[in-house]
Design a protein around this motif. Structure first.
Motif, PDB file in Angstrom:
ATOM      1  N   GLU A 125      -5.777  -8.259   3.396  1.00  0.00           N
ATOM      2  CA  GLU A 125      -6.572  -7.354   2.563  1.00  0.00           C
ATOM      3  C   GLU A 125      -7.311  -6.332   3.426  1.00  0.00           C
ATOM      4  O   GLU A 125      -7.443  -5.161   3.046  1.00  0.00           O
ATOM      5  CB  GLU A 125      -7.570  -8.156   1.724  1.00  0.00           C
ATOM      6  N   ALA A 126      -7.794  -6.764   4.588  1.00  0.00           N
ATOM      7  CA  ALA A 126      -8.500  -5.840   5.482  1.00  0.00           C
ATOM      8  C   ALA A 126      -7.556  -4.762   6.005  1.00  0.00           C
ATOM      9  O   ALA A 126      -7.900  -3.566   6.026  1.00  0.00           O
ATOM     10  CB  ALA A 126      -9.116  -6.617   6.646  1.00  0.00           C
TER      11      ALA A 126
ATOM     12  N   ASP B 211     -16.264   2.668   6.504  1.00  0.00           N
ATOM     13  CA  ASP B 211     -15.164   3.230   5.720  1.00  0.00           C
ATOM     14  C   ASP B 211     -14.206   2.155   5.221  1.00  0.00           C
ATOM     15  O   ASP B 211     -13.658   2.262   4.119  1.00  0.00           O
ATOM     16  CB  ASP B 211     -14.393   4.254   6.545  1.00  0.00           C
ATOM     17  N   TYR B 212     -13.992   1.119   6.032  1.00  0.00           N
ATOM     18  CA  TYR B 212     -13.049   0.074   5.643  1.00  0.00           C
ATOM     19  C   TYR B 212     -13.740  -1.205   5.179  1.00  0.00           C
ATOM     20  O   TYR B 212     -13.064  -2.189   4.858  1.00  0.00           O
ATOM     21  CB  TYR B 212     -12.106  -0.241   6.810  1.00  0.00           C
ATOM     22  N   GLY B 213     -15.060  -1.198   5.155  1.00  0.00           N
ATOM     23  CA  GLY B 213     -15.786  -2.367   4.677  1.00  0.00           C
ATOM     24  C   GLY B 213     -15.618  -3.587   5.558  1.00  0.00           C
ATOM     25  O   GLY B 213     -15.666  -4.722   5.078  1.00  0.00           O
TER      26      GLY B 213
ATOM     27  N   SER C 244       0.848  -1.190   0.000  1.00  0.00           N
ATOM     28  CA  SER C 244       0.000   0.000   0.000  1.00  0.00           C
ATOM     29  C   SER C 244       0.883   1.238   0.000  1.00  0.00           C
ATOM     30  O   SER C 244       2.088   1.165   0.242  1.00  0.00           O
ATOM     31  CB  SER C 244      -0.916   0.006   1.228  1.00  0.00           C
TER      32      SER C 244
ATOM     33  N   SER D 269      -4.271   2.124   3.251  1.00  0.00           N
ATOM     34  CA  SER D 269      -4.469   2.864   2.003  1.00  0.00           C
ATOM     35  C   SER D 269      -5.258   4.137   2.248  1.00  0.00           C
ATOM     36  O   SER D 269      -5.631   4.839   1.313  1.00  0.00           O
ATOM     37  CB  SER D 269      -5.204   1.985   0.977  1.00  0.00           C
ATOM     38  N   ASP D 270      -5.515   4.438   3.513  1.00  0.00           N
ATOM     39  CA  ASP D 270      -6.292   5.618   3.886  1.00  0.00           C
ATOM     40  C   ASP D 270      -5.554   6.884   3.455  1.00  0.00           C
ATOM     41  O   ASP D 270      -4.448   7.152   3.922  1.00  0.00           O
ATOM     42  CB  ASP D 270      -6.491   5.620   5.406  1.00  0.00           C
TER      43      ASP D 270
ATOM     44  N   LYS E 137      -4.852  -3.783   4.589  1.00  0.00           N
ATOM     45  CA  LYS E 137      -4.424  -2.960   3.456  1.00  0.00           C
ATOM     46  C   LYS E 137      -5.396  -1.805   3.235  1.00  0.00           C
ATOM     47  O   LYS E 137      -4.988  -0.699   2.849  1.00  0.00           O
ATOM     48  CB  LYS E 137      -4.316  -3.817   2.193  1.00  0.00           C
ATOM     49  N   LYS E 138      -6.681  -2.040   3.490  1.00  0.00           N
ATOM     50  CA  LYS E 138      -7.665  -0.958   3.360  1.00  0.00           C
ATOM     51  C   LYS E 138      -7.349   0.173   4.330  1.00  0.00           C
ATOM     52  O   LYS E 138      -7.483   1.352   3.996  1.00  0.00           O
ATOM     53  CB  LYS E 138      -9.066  -1.497   3.621  1.00  0.00           C
TER      54      LYS E 138
END
Length: 367
Positions: free
Chosen positions: A341-342, A288-290, A117, A348-349, A344-345
């Protein structure tokens, strides 16, 4: 990204971070490895040694609003391990090794996510969670911090847990008078009798509301020498896990009042921390991060300390708590993939300084 995760996990598992003993220092191989990866990914490093095996590593890149926390220490390897606990082995769909589930698997996911990221990063790595005092996190939270959110790594099956119970442990030392058991009145000054009476009252308290769900556990009773001697001393060690929203101090005050002779009883708080509960900022953090929301859990985590400090906080990590502290501990490979993956979200902010300043101003006003 799973390949990167397993590479990092292999290196971390190979590092002995058993706690106790409290021997982790700033130059420990696990910390050195994390620093190398994080610096290569453009992170600035701040290292703090609190002593007694308590080391904090804060890695930052840009100006993040969310701090992510993971501990690097593990419990000691149980004698019933059937393989080398410090050698990561992939068997079928699982990765096996000491700390793979609790919680080096999460740390490996975080390192891989940061590598892949380019967003803002605030990663807090600590070494004393298994010691049971949370000194690293408590000292970190004493500072003026530029964060209003926190994601804490513990095994949750990659679900975002927003609520969990509190945790507290106490020690009661009862004083009595040693005497032959045939002496009239000896039983009235028997420390074991006083300890037993308190235990009975404490258990009775939990049979009715509002304390019927504090999960009281009397873990140890010690005292006395033999059957015909009134005991001069006795000790009771107990713990409880109050539900979210109830601080341990509340039932503790009531339990303390149950002591029949307070002048001859010393009450010691070994550890006390509230549970984790949702705040106004929790829904935004999830959306916001799903993150998929998980059910409340009964185990305690240091997320509660972040929540108590005013941060919207969730617990999220790979693995199942049933594997934590177990022999031949493992974490599913699919959990590692999804956790990376979680995270990484989060990393990536793209929060910039102006947005962050406004957010923190609002957050401080709400606290």
């Amino acid at each position: 990204m799973l390949g990167r995760v397993l590479t990092h996990l292999d290196r971390l598992v190979a590092c002995d971070t058993q706690n106790p003993p409290r021997t982790i220092a700033p130059d420990h191989p696990a910390i050195a490895y994390c620093i190398s990866v994080l610096k290569h990914s453009g992170c600035a490093i701040s290292l703090t040694d609190h002593g007694d095996g308590c080391v904090t590593l804060l890695a930052t890149r840009g100006e993040a609003r969310t701090v992510v926390n993971c501990h690097l220490d593990t419990v000691p390897a149980d004698p019933s391990w059937t393989r080398d606990p410090f050698k990561l082995v992939v068997e079928g769909d699982d990765a096996v090794g000491l700390g793979a589930c609790d919680v080096k698997g999460a740390a490996a996911c975080m390192l891989a996510a940061i590598e892949e990221s380019d967003g803002a990063v605030a990663l807090l790595l600590t070494t004393d969670e298994e010691a049971g005092q949370s000194r690293c996190v408590r000292e970190f939270l004493k500072q003026e911090l530029p964060y209003d959110r926190a994601v804490i790594a513990e095994p949750t099956g990659v679900k975002a847990v927003t609520k969990h119970r509190g945790l507290a442990t106490y020690e009661l030392a009862f004083r009595g008078v040693a005497a032959h058991s045939s002496v009239i009145g000896a039983d009235q000054r028997n420390a074991v009798h006083h300890a037993s009476l308190w235990c009975a009252k404490a258990i009775g308290l939990t049979e009715s509301k509002p304390y019927d769900d504090i999960r009281l556990n009397i873990g140890m009773i010690e005292g006395g020498t033999k059957a015909n001697v009134a005991a001069s001393s006795a000790k009771v060690i107990f713990g409880m896990r109050p539900p979210p929203g109830m601080h341990p101090d509340t039932p503790a005050r009531v339990l303390r009042d149950l002591v029949q002779d307070p002048e001859n009883c010393v009450w010691k708080t070994r550890f006390a921390a509230p549970g984790l509960d949702e705040t106004d900022g929790t829904p935004g953090l999830l959306s916001d991060y799903g993150f998929a929301k998980g059910d409340p859990v009964d185990f305690w985590t240091e997320a509660a300390l972040f929540g108590e400090a005013g941060l919207a906080t969730v617990v999220l990590g790979p693995g199942n708590i049933k594997q934590a502290h177990a022999a031949d501990e493992f974490v599913p490979l699919d959990d590692l993939r999804r956790a990376a993956e979680a995270y990484k979200k989060v990393f990536s902010d793209p929060v910039d300084a102006a947005d962050l300043a406004g957010t923190m101003s609002d957050a401080k006003g709400a606290r």
